[in-house]
Design an enzyme around this catalytic site. Structure first.
Site, PDB file in Angstrom:
ATOM      1  N   LYS A  97     -21.500  61.813 -19.103  1.00 15.89           N
ATOM      2  CA  LYS A  97     -20.503  60.903 -19.696  1.00 15.89           C
ATOM      3  C   LYS A  97     -19.082  61.317 -19.283  1.00 15.89           C
ATOM      4  CE  LYS A  97     -20.405  63.734 -23.852  1.00 15.89           C
ATOM      5  NZ  LYS A  97     -20.989  63.958 -25.171  1.00 15.89           N
ATOM      6  N   ARG A 134     -21.075  60.550 -37.961  1.00 19.62           N
ATOM      7  CA  ARG A 134     -20.496  59.745 -36.901  1.00 19.62           C
ATOM      8  C   ARG A 134     -21.495  58.610 -36.693  1.00 19.62           C
ATOM      9  NH1 ARG A 134     -19.037  63.154 -31.576  1.00 19.62           N
ATOM     10  NH2 ARG A 134     -21.173  62.539 -31.201  1.00 19.62           N
ATOM     11  N   TYR A 181      11.979  71.712 -19.359  1.00 19.65           N
ATOM     12  CA  TYR A 181      12.439  71.028 -20.573  1.00 19.65           C
ATOM     13  C   TYR A 181      12.438  71.960 -21.776  1.00 19.65           C
ATOM     14  CZ  TYR A 181      11.718  66.627 -18.077  1.00 19.65           C
ATOM     15  OH  TYR A 181      11.772  65.603 -17.185  1.00 19.65           O
ATOM     16  N   MET A 227       5.638  66.797 -16.475  1.00 19.35           N
ATOM     17  CA  MET A 227       4.659  65.772 -16.119  1.00 19.35           C
ATOM     18  C   MET A 227       4.014  66.077 -14.777  1.00 19.35           C
ATOM     19  SD  MET A 227       5.169  61.656 -15.747  1.00 19.35           S
ATOM     20  CE  MET A 227       5.785  61.407 -17.400  1.00 19.35           C
TER      21      MET A 227
HETATM   22  C1  LIG Z   1     -21.796  65.115 -25.099  1.00 19.30           C
HETATM   23  C2  LIG Z   1     -23.121  65.124 -25.737  1.00 19.30           C
HETATM   24  C3  LIG Z   1     -24.081  66.090 -25.379  1.00 19.30           C
HETATM   25  C4  LIG Z   1     -23.787  67.237 -24.436  1.00 19.30           C
HETATM   26  O1  LIG Z   1     -22.952  68.181 -25.049  1.00 19.30           O
HETATM   27  P1  LIG Z   1     -22.591  69.597 -24.350  1.00 19.30           P
HETATM   28  O2  LIG Z   1     -21.916  70.364 -25.413  1.00 19.30           O
HETATM   29  O3  LIG Z   1     -21.674  69.262 -23.221  1.00 19.30           O
HETATM   30  O4  LIG Z   1     -23.861  70.177 -23.882  1.00 19.30           O
HETATM   31  C5  LIG Z   1     -25.334  65.984 -25.941  1.00 19.30           C
HETATM   32  N1  LIG Z   1     -25.622  64.991 -26.822  1.00 19.30           N
HETATM   33  C6  LIG Z   1     -24.715  64.061 -27.201  1.00 19.30           C
HETATM   34  C7  LIG Z   1     -25.098  63.004 -28.172  1.00 19.30           C
HETATM   35  C8  LIG Z   1     -23.438  64.108 -26.692  1.00 19.30           C
HETATM   36  O5  LIG Z   1     -22.544  63.188 -27.054  1.00 19.30           O
END
Ligand SMILES: *Cc1c(COP(=O)(O)O)cnc(C)c1O
Length: 374
Positions: A38, A136, A264, A312
């Site tokens: 992701k 969540r 800055y 930046m």
């Molecule tokens: C991001 C995520 C993972 C992986 O997490 P890591 O800490 O990077 O191993 C696994 N399961 C879900 C649902 C996630 O959102």
């Protein structure tokens, strides 16, 4: 061309995938590895990373939303793709046209997905998410008898797996971890009583899979480990190779007098005559502003501190006493001449998780792909 590059070592991705596989064992009941790509593959580039993982044998990848899944398909990824996130109703057709595996985390999502399946005259394999304490996404663990029956009722949805996610896997002292595991096991029993016998269960991200093998179930879901980074407190558990290195070049060197400041805010006046080098990477490239005064980079084989504020487009580093000239390579992440700086160190210096450091790598930074590079 701007001289700041992220080099992505795809051999390292494959090696880390294999390291996770061997960590979870060679037995017949070895869990599968759902490889998490992701957020643009944690900043590394989702498609190249996904294809490397696929070439290494990964049968299922995971991403955050339908759009990310579509990008993977367009990039030629053929493995199964689990979508973790909430389904936005407007995009549901993408699940079908791109062959994605959605997560159902509410009765509303189930209904919407079933409607589309019915309209298209097809079925869709999906995973059901249980909220065991993260608060969540997911069906609350404690009222499944009220929420799940309507999900199971009717055609269109094939629930292949049930999963949950841990809130405190990295914190070994936190009691919620074991509580969540017990709730998950109880939820699975409850679902079985309701008539749902999912083929798979999964729960473990990187930290959870290292912390407790009882979380392995039928599959583990590492992200961080595949990018060569161990979660805090787990550095020795398995051999990992960092995947991303971040390099730039000095563009200017100059002197500062005692009492002067860089950048800055004009904070932290220097206490001695100082030579400062300017490096063209700033917060627009994803550098955390908190590395000012806390972080280091490597130049000429030496670790040197980041001084002044992070701008930046640039940072300033203290190169007093070193023979540094414009054009010299600067390593922000990676190794040079025996010195090294890793993601975990940067995360610790600024007080965040390594995931954030990787994901922030700016879109302006050119990614190059290949094998290791010194
Ligand atoms: C991001 C995520 C993972 C992986 O997490 P890591 O800490 O990077 O191993 C696994 N399961 C879900 C649902 C996630 O959102």
């Amino acid at each position: 061309m701007r001289p700041t590059f992220a080099h992505i070592d795809l051999d390292a991705v494959r090696a880390n995938y294999r390291a996770v596989l061997s960590y979870v064992g060679g037995g017949a009941d070895r869990p599968d590895v759902i490889a998490v790509v992701k957020a643009n593959g944690y900043g590394h580039g989702a498609v190249p990373v996904a294809r490397a993982l696929e070439a290494a044998g990964a049968g299922m990848l995971a991403c955050a939303d339908i759009e990310e899944g579509v990008e993977l398909r367009r990039g030629g990824v053929r493995a199964s793709i689990l979508v973790f996130g909430a389904l936005s109703v407007s995009d549901l057709d993408g699940v079908f046209t791109h062959g994605l595996t959605p997560t159902i985390s509410s009765p509303v999502a189930a209904r919407a997905l079933r409607d589309v399946a019915t309209r298209r005259g097809s079925r869709v394999a999906c995973h059901l998410k249980i909220d065991t304490g993260m608060n969540r996404l997911g069906f609350r663990y404690d009222n499944l008898t009220q929420t799940v029956p309507e999900v199971l009722d009717g055609a269109g949805l094939e629930i292949d797996a049930v999963y949950t996610h841990f809130a405190t896997a990295e914190d070994r002292a936190h009691p919620l971890f074991d509580v969540q595991r017990a709730r998950f096991d109880e939820a699975v029993r409850c679902l079985e009583e309701l008539g749902l016998r999912a083929r798979l269960r999964h729960a473990a991200n990187s930290a959870a899979l290292l912390r407790e093998r009882a979380t392995w179930y039928a599959a583990v879901r590492p992200g961080l480990l595949l990018y060569g980074v161990a979660p805090a407190g787990h550095t020795e558990a398995l051999p990992l190779t960092p995947v991303m290195s971040l390099r730039s070049r000095v563009v200017a060197v100059k002197g500062m007098r005692v009492g002067e400041t860089a950048g800055y805010g004009a904070r932290s006046p220097v206490m001695r005559p100082t030579r400062v080098a300017v490096v063209p990477a700033g917060y627009a490239d994803g550098l955390d502003v908190r590395i000012a005064g806390r972080g280091s980079v490597i130049v000429g084989g030496h670790r040197v501190p980041v001084i002044g504020s992070v701008s930046m487009d640039s940072i300033t580093i203290d190169v007093t006493g070193l023979d540094v000239t414009p054009g010299d390579e600067v390593v922000l992440l990676g190794t040079q001449g025996g010195a090294s700086i890793d993601v975990a160190e940067v995360a610790a210096a600024v007080g965040t998780v390594p995931h954030e450091i990787l994901c922030r790598t700016g879109s302006r930074i050119v990614r190059t792909y290949g094998s290791a590079q010194e």
